[in-house]
Design a protein around this motif. Structure first.
Motif, mmCIF file in Angstrom:
data_model
loop_
_atom_site.group_PDB
_atom_site.id
_atom_site.type_symbol
_atom_site.label_atom_id
_atom_site.label_comp_id
_atom_site.label_asym_id
_atom_site.label_seq_id
_atom_site.Cartn_x
_atom_site.Cartn_y
_atom_site.Cartn_z
ATOM 1 N N ARG A 2 0.833 -1.194 0.000
ATOM 2 C CA ARG A 2 0.000 0.000 0.000
ATOM 3 C C ARG A 2 0.878 1.259 0.000
ATOM 4 O O ARG A 2 1.874 1.322 0.709
ATOM 5 C CB ARG A 2 -0.866 0.004 1.248
ATOM 6 N N SER A 5 -0.596 6.812 2.938
ATOM 7 C CA SER A 5 -1.627 7.787 2.563
ATOM 8 C C SER A 5 -1.124 9.218 2.473
ATOM 9 O O SER A 5 -1.498 9.941 1.562
ATOM 10 C CB SER A 5 -2.778 7.740 3.553
ATOM 11 N N ILE A 6 -0.309 9.624 3.445
ATOM 12 C CA ILE A 6 0.096 11.037 3.459
ATOM 13 C C ILE A 6 1.022 11.318 2.284
ATOM 14 O O ILE A 6 0.933 12.361 1.635
ATOM 15 C CB ILE A 6 0.769 11.388 4.801
ATOM 16 N N LYS A 9 -1.198 11.559 -0.810
ATOM 17 C CA LYS A 9 -1.976 12.803 -0.868
ATOM 18 C C LYS A 9 -1.072 13.993 -1.172
ATOM 19 O O LYS A 9 -1.420 14.862 -1.967
ATOM 20 C CB LYS A 9 -2.707 13.040 0.457
ATOM 21 N N ARG A 12 -0.237 13.918 -4.772
ATOM 22 C CA ARG A 12 -1.408 14.244 -5.581
ATOM 23 C C ARG A 12 -1.694 15.751 -5.527
ATOM 24 O O ARG A 12 -2.004 16.375 -6.535
ATOM 25 C CB ARG A 12 -2.618 13.449 -5.071
ATOM 26 N N ASP A 13 -1.550 16.321 -4.336
ATOM 27 C CA ASP A 13 -1.820 17.751 -4.185
ATOM 28 C C ASP A 13 -0.859 18.608 -5.008
ATOM 29 O O ASP A 13 -1.153 19.769 -5.292
ATOM 30 C CB ASP A 13 -1.713 18.157 -2.705
ATOM 31 N N GLU A 96 -0.322 23.092 7.230
ATOM 32 C CA GLU A 96 -1.392 22.280 7.829
ATOM 33 C C GLU A 96 -1.756 22.819 9.200
ATOM 34 O O GLU A 96 -2.897 22.727 9.638
ATOM 35 C CB GLU A 96 -0.955 20.821 7.960
ATOM 36 N N TYR B 92 -9.750 19.563 4.705
ATOM 37 C CA TYR B 92 -9.148 20.041 3.465
ATOM 38 C C TYR B 92 -10.238 20.596 2.558
ATOM 39 O O TYR B 92 -11.071 19.858 2.038
ATOM 40 C CB TYR B 92 -8.371 18.919 2.793
ATOM 41 N N ASN B 94 -10.330 21.719 -0.389
ATOM 42 C CA ASN B 94 -10.396 21.402 -1.818
ATOM 43 C C ASN B 94 -10.868 19.976 -2.087
ATOM 44 O O ASN B 94 -10.946 19.561 -3.226
ATOM 45 C CB ASN B 94 -9.024 21.633 -2.460
ATOM 46 N N MET B 95 -11.164 19.226 -1.026
ATOM 47 C CA MET B 95 -11.584 17.841 -1.237
ATOM 48 C C MET B 95 -13.105 17.740 -1.196
ATOM 49 O O MET B 95 -13.770 18.551 -0.573
ATOM 50 C CB MET B 95 -11.006 16.936 -0.143
ATOM 51 N N TYR B 103 -9.811 9.412 2.636
ATOM 52 C CA TYR B 103 -8.437 9.679 3.092
ATOM 53 C C TYR B 103 -8.284 9.277 4.567
ATOM 54 O O TYR B 103 -7.336 8.579 4.934
ATOM 55 C CB TYR B 103 -8.127 11.160 2.887
ATOM 56 N N THR B 106 -7.961 5.612 5.138
ATOM 57 C CA THR B 106 -6.714 4.915 4.805
ATOM 58 C C THR B 106 -5.823 4.732 6.027
ATOM 59 O O THR B 106 -4.902 3.925 5.991
ATOM 60 C CB THR B 106 -5.905 5.682 3.731
ATOM 61 N N PHE B 107 -6.085 5.477 7.081
ATOM 62 C CA PHE B 107 -5.239 5.336 8.273
ATOM 63 C C PHE B 107 -5.634 4.127 9.124
ATOM 64 O O PHE B 107 -4.887 3.710 9.996
ATOM 65 C CB PHE B 107 -5.294 6.615 9.120
#
Lengths: 280, 312
Positions: A2, A5-6, A9, A12-13, A96, B92, B94-95, B103, B106-107
Motif C-alpha cells: 500500500r 496515505s500522506i 496525498k 497528488r496535491d 497544515e 481540506y 479542496n476535497m 483519506y 486509509t489510516f
C-alpha cells in the motif's frame, strides 16, 4: 504494498505544480537549444568577454553550447525549483497547522515523524519529476537542433539542480516547524534565497566579496561547472548534508512540541521556546 | 491494553502555556460503556484536556491513560482506537466530503466500513459528493462527526459535537451516541451547554478554570439544577418567601426575577392565583449551576442563602 496515505496525498496535491513547472522547464530548455545557432555566430566574435560580463555568467564559457545553456538555463532555473520547494516545505507542517488541519491529521494513528517523512519523500519525488519533465525538453530538441552537446551531460546537469532545491525544502520544512506560521516561514525563506542568490552573483565579480560566495548555497550548486565538468560530489554533499541535518532537526523539534489547534493565533514565542533544548 | 482499564484516566494533569495555567491538576476516571459529558464554560480547559489525550499537546505534569494505554508513549495505538472530533474542526477545503472520508479511512484500513459510513451520511443528511469548501458550518460538522464515528472506535472523543447542528441533526447525533454505547463503546464529549449534557450524558464532570469541580450522575445534577423565571404581574407582586427552593433575585416594579431549585410546581401553583401578564423562563447559566452546586455542598453558603431569603 500500500502506498502510504500522506505520501500519496502530498504528491497528488502537487500534481499541477509538477506538471506546470516541469513543462515550463522543458519549454525553456527546448527554446534555449533552438536559439543557440543564432547566438553562436554572435558569440564567436568575442575572443574574450569583458571581465564584468564574464563574472555575471559565473564560470561559463558563453561561446560554447555548454556555456550558453549554463547561462540561459542552469544559472537561474533552480530558482523555480526552490520556489516549489519553499511552497511545499512551509506547507508541510506550517501550512497544515495554520489552516488547522494538522489537528485531525495527527489524531489519526500515525506518528509525527511519519507525517514529516512521508511529506518530505513526496516532495523529493515531485522535484525529481519536475526535472525529469524538464529534461524531456532537451530530449525533444537537442537531436533536431544544430547544437553539439551531450544528452548524458545534460542529464547530469539537470540532476545537479536537485540538491540545492532539496536544501531549500529542508530549510522551509524546519522554518515552518519552528514558527508554525506559513506566511512568516515562506517570506523568511524567500528573502534568504534571494539574498543568497544576489550575494553569489555579485561575489563573482567583486574580489573583495569573493570569499562570501562560499557561504551561499548557489556556489555549491555551481551552475556553469556541472555541464562541462559533471557533478562536484562534495559540493552536492554539502547541500544534501545540510538538508539532512535540517530534516533531522525538524523531526526532533516537531516531535517534542505542542500542535497548535485549529486556525487560531499561533503562539510563535511558545513554539520557539519549545525548540530550545535547555527550556522546559 | 488492559481489557478492564477505564476508558479514560487522568491523574494530576497539569498544563501551563507560559503563565497561563490551562489545567491545574485534573483527576478523572471515566468508566467504559457510558456517555460522559465534560461540562464547563469556554476557556475552562476542556479542549486542552482532550488534546492531551490525543497527544497533540504534552502535559506539564501528570499522566493521561486511554483504554489502559499511555497517551504519550502509546499514542499511535490510542489514536487507532479513538474517534476524535476537534472543537475547531478544519478539513481540506479542496476535497469532496467523500474523498476526505476516504483519506481518513486509509489510516485504519482494517476498520474500513463503507456501508456504515454511507449510512451515517444518509442519517445526517450529508451529500458526500460535495466539496467541503461549499459546505455550511453545520454540514462540515457532519463530516467531522462521520469521520469520528465511521470506524466504530472504542472511545469517541468529541469536542463540542453538536456545535452548528440544527436540532434535528442533534437528535440523530444523540441516537448515534446511544447506539455506540449499546455496542459497548464509550463516548466522552465536551460541552458548555448544560441542557445538552443533561440530555445526552449519563454522567458529567464539571470543569472550571482548569479544575474539576464536580463529577456527578446526570440524574443527580438534574435534581439540583435551577431554573430562572421572570414574571410580570398585573398588580403588585406577591411575596415568595414561603416557597421552598425559590429565591428572589431582583424585584423591579411589577417584574420579579426568581431562581428556583428543584420542583417548580409550588411556584406555578402560587402564580396561578395571581394576574400574570408575562412569564419567561431562562436556561440557567453554568454559573447558576455552580452556585447551586456549591450552595448545596457547603452548609455555610446554604445558611447565608436562608438568611437572604428570609430578609427578602
Amino acid at each position: 504494498m500500500r502506498v502510504p496515505s500522506i505520501f500519496a496525498k502530498t504528491l497528488r496535491d502537487q500534481r499541477w505544480q509538477i506538471i506546470g513547472l516541469g513543462v515550463t522547464l522543458a519549454a525553456i530548455a527546448a527554446t534555449a537549444v533552438y536559439i543557440w545557432p543564432a547566438y553562436e555566430e554572435t558569440f564567436q566574435n568575442f575572443v574574450e568577454l569583458p571581465p564584468a560580463v564574464q563574472a555575471l555568467l559565473g564560470d561559463a564559457e558563453i561561446g560554447t553550447p555548454e556555456g550558453f545553456l549554463s547561462a540561459e538555463f542552469f544559472s537561474w532555473t533552480p530558482v523555480l525549483l526552490i520556489v516549489l520547494a519553499i511552497i511545499q516545505g512551509t506547507g508541510a507542517v506550517a501550512g497544515e497547522e495554520s489552516s488547522g488541519t494538522m489537528d485531525l491529521l495527527l489524531a489519526q494513528p500515525v506518528t509525527r515523524q511519519a507525517v514529516v517523512v512521508q511529506k518530505a519523500a513526496a516532495t523529493l519525488l515531485a522535484l525529481v519529476l519536475v526535472v525529469a519533465i524538464g529534461y524531456v525538453g532537451f530530449l525533444i530538441s537537442v537531436p533536431f537542433a544544430d547544437i553539439e552537446i551531450s544528452l548524458a551531460g545534460l542529464l547530469v546537469a539537470v540532476l545537479n539542480m536537485l540538491p540545492i532545491a532539496v536544501l531549500f525544502y529542508a530549510l522551509a520544512l524546519w522554518a515552518g516547524t519552528a514558527a508554525p506560521n506559513r506566511a512568516a516561514a515562506a517570506a523568511g525563506l524567500i528573502a534568504l534565497a534571494t539574498a543568497a542568490y544576489f550575494v553569489y552573483s555579485i561575489s563573482n565579480g567583486v574580489d573583495a566579496l569573493r570569499g562570501l560566495r562560499y557561504a551561499t548555497p548557489f556556489y555549491y550548486y555551481g551552475a556553469g561547472r556541472s555541464l562541462s565538468d559533471g557533478i562536484t560530489w562534495w559540493h552536492a554533499g554539502v547541500l544534501l548534508g545540510i538538508a539532512a541535518a535540517f530534516i533531522a532537526f525538524t523531526l526532533w523539534a516537531f516531535q517534542r512540541r505542542d500542535i497548535s489547534a485549529g486556525g487560531g493565533d499561533v503562539d510563535v514565542r511558545a513554539a520557539l521556546r519549545s525548540l530550545n533544548p535547555l527550556a522546559r | 491494553m488492559e481489557p478492564d482499564a477505564p476508558a479514560i484516566e487522568l491523574s494530576g494533569l497539569v498544563k501551563h502555556y507560559g503563565d497561563v495555567r490551562a489545567l491545574r491538576g485534573i483527576d478523572l476516571t471515566v468508566a467504559r460503556g457510558q456517555i460522559f459529558g465534560f461540562l464547563g464554560p469556554n476557556g475552562a480547559g476542556k479542549t486542552t484536556a482532550i488534546r492531551v489525550m490525543l497527544d497533540l499537546i504534552r502535559p506539564t505534569a501528570g499522566a493521561a491513560h486511554v483504554l489502559g494505554l499511555d497517551c504519550q508513549r502509546q499514542s499511535v495505538e490510542v489514536r487507532r482506537r479513538c474517534g476524535y472530533l476537534p472543537g475547531e474542526l478544519r478539513t481540506y477545503e479542496n476535497m469532496r466530503a467523500g474523498d476526505f472520508l476516504d483519506y481518513i479511512d486509509t489510516f485504519r484500513p482494517e476498520r474500513r466500513d463503507a456501508v456504515y459510513r454511507d449510512e451515517l451520511a444518509r442519517r445526517m443528511g450529508l451529500d458526500l459528493t460535495r466539496h467541503i469548501r461549499a459546505l455550511s458550518k453545520g454540514n462540515r460538522q457532519k463530516v467531522g462527526l462521520i469521520q469520528a464515528f465511521m470506524h466504530r472506535p472504542d472511545l469517541l472523543i468529541l469536542d463540542e459535537p453538536t456545535s452548528g447542528l440544527d436540532p434535528l441533526v442533534q437528535e440523530t447525533v444523540a441516537e448515534l451516541l446511544e447506539e455506540a454505547v449499546a455496542e459497548g463503546r464509550t463516548v466522552f464529549f465536551s460541552s458548555h451547554v448544560l441542557s445538552e449534557v443533561e440530555r445526552l450524558a449519563h454522567a458529567v464532570a464539571i470543569v472550571r478554570e482548569g479544575e474539576i469541580v464536580a463529577v456527578e450522575d446526570v440524574a443527580r445534577l438534574k435534581a439540583r439544577s435551577v431554573h430562572v423565571f421572570e414574571v410580570t404581574f398585573g398588580g403588585a407582586p406577591p411575596s415568595f418567601a414561603g416557597l421552598d427552593g425559590v429565591r428572589e433575585m431582583r424585584r423591579d416594579g411589577r417584574t420579579v426575577r426568581l431562581q428556583v431549585g428543584g420542583a417548580v410546581d409550588p411556584l406555578i401553583k402560587l402564580l396561578a392565583r395571581h394576574n400574570v401578564l408575562e412569564l419567561r423562563t431562562e436556561q440557567p447559566s453554568l454559573e447558576d449551576v455552580f452556585l447551586a452546586y456549591y450552595s448545596a455542598q457547603t452548609p455555610v453558603a446554604a445558611g447565608e442563602e436562608e438568611v437572604q431569603r428570609a430578609s427578602a
